[in-house]
Scaffold this active site. Structure first.
Site, PDB file in Angstrom:
ATOM      1  N   HIS A  63      41.009  48.665  54.134  1.00 31.12           N
ATOM      2  CA  HIS A  63      39.989  47.626  54.221  1.00 31.12           C
ATOM      3  C   HIS A  63      40.090  46.731  52.990  1.00 31.12           C
ATOM      4  O   HIS A  63      40.615  47.145  51.947  1.00 31.12           O
ATOM      5  CB  HIS A  63      38.601  48.248  54.297  1.00 31.12           C
ATOM      6  CG  HIS A  63      38.316  48.932  55.596  1.00 31.12           C
ATOM      7  ND1 HIS A  63      37.043  49.259  55.996  1.00 31.12           N
ATOM      8  CD2 HIS A  63      39.145  49.353  56.589  1.00 31.12           C
ATOM      9  CE1 HIS A  63      37.098  49.852  57.179  1.00 31.12           C
ATOM     10  NE2 HIS A  63      38.364  49.925  57.557  1.00 31.12           N
ATOM     11  N   GLU A  65      38.050  45.693  50.679  1.00 28.97           N
ATOM     12  CA  GLU A  65      37.495  46.190  49.416  1.00 28.97           C
ATOM     13  C   GLU A  65      38.387  47.262  48.808  1.00 28.97           C
ATOM     14  O   GLU A  65      38.639  47.265  47.604  1.00 28.97           O
ATOM     15  CB  GLU A  65      36.080  46.756  49.625  1.00 28.97           C
ATOM     16  CG  GLU A  65      35.056  45.739  50.070  1.00 28.97           C
ATOM     17  CD  GLU A  65      34.949  45.601  51.584  1.00 28.97           C
ATOM     18  OE1 GLU A  65      33.923  45.069  52.046  1.00 28.97           O
ATOM     19  OE2 GLU A  65      35.886  46.008  52.322  1.00 28.97           O
ATOM     20  N   CYS A  93      31.541  48.629  54.576  1.00 28.15           N
ATOM     21  CA  CYS A  93      31.325  49.739  55.502  1.00 28.15           C
ATOM     22  C   CYS A  93      31.088  51.020  54.703  1.00 28.15           C
ATOM     23  O   CYS A  93      31.248  51.036  53.480  1.00 28.15           O
ATOM     24  CB  CYS A  93      32.547  49.893  56.414  1.00 28.15           C
ATOM     25  SG  CYS A  93      33.963  50.660  55.599  1.00 28.15           S
ATOM     26  N   CYS A  96      34.095  51.975  52.451  1.00 33.04           N
ATOM     27  CA  CYS A  96      34.233  51.072  51.300  1.00 33.04           C
ATOM     28  C   CYS A  96      33.090  51.291  50.311  1.00 33.04           C
ATOM     29  O   CYS A  96      33.298  51.217  49.096  1.00 33.04           O
ATOM     30  CB  CYS A  96      34.273  49.630  51.766  1.00 33.04           C
ATOM     31  SG  CYS A  96      35.782  49.240  52.690  1.00 33.04           S
TER      32      CYS A  96
END
Length: 166
Positions: A63, A65, A93, A96
């Site tokens: 992801h 991040e 999320c 993350c």
């Protein structure tokens, strides 16, 4: 290391949120992954940028991040990022969020909410719903099966004189 809550977070610099959204556009247009972008900033300067690379890397943890945090840590030569601010195109999320807490930035600012992401078919509410459940009640089986010696690595860690706490 003690976890502390800052009462005086650094102010949000909208320029970096704009850049995070630009990265989200670039990432999704490239076909590397979903429409997410993130930056790690220290002292008003970008340390690292990341876009979602789930598709490009066949990595469900890639992801934006996490990608940005990994690169910032590599550059910093540290597994923590004190004194930094993370800017994300969208509310992080649960995965993350965990990575962010381990990295320990000073603040996180995001431009879109998880409801906005859900409206685009990136709905992580099922994960939030699973977190408070007992492991046995989750939709993926989680089973605790203690075996002989399973806690020995922890004892060895505690006995290690040169360990680096985190």
């Amino acid at each position: 290391m003690a976890h502390t809550h800052r009462n005086d977070p650094p102010p949000c610099d909208e320029r970096f949120l704009i850049r995070a959204v630009e990265l989200a556009h670039e990432g999704q247009a490239s076909g590397n992954g979903g429409p997410f972008g993130a930056l790690v900033v220290r002292g008003g300067h970008v340390v690292a940028e990341g876009t979602n690379r789930v598709l490009a890397d066949n990595d469900p943890t890639a992801h934006a991040e996490v990608v940005a945090i990994r690169e910032a840590c590599r550059i910093a030569g540290s597994f923590q990022l004190p004194g930094t601010v993370i800017y994300s195109s969208c509310e992080p999320c649960p995965m993350c969020l965990g990575a962010i807490y381990w990295a320990r930035p000073e603040a996180v600012y995001y431009a879109a909410t998880r409801a906005d992401a859900a409206a685009a078919d990136f709905d992580d509410s099922f994960i939030y719903d699973e977190l408070p459940l007992d492991p046995e009640a989750r939709s993926i089986t989680f089973g605790y099966r203690p075996i002989e010696g399973s806690t020995a690595p922890f004892a060895a860690w505690l006995a290690k004189n040169d360990r680096t706490p985190y």
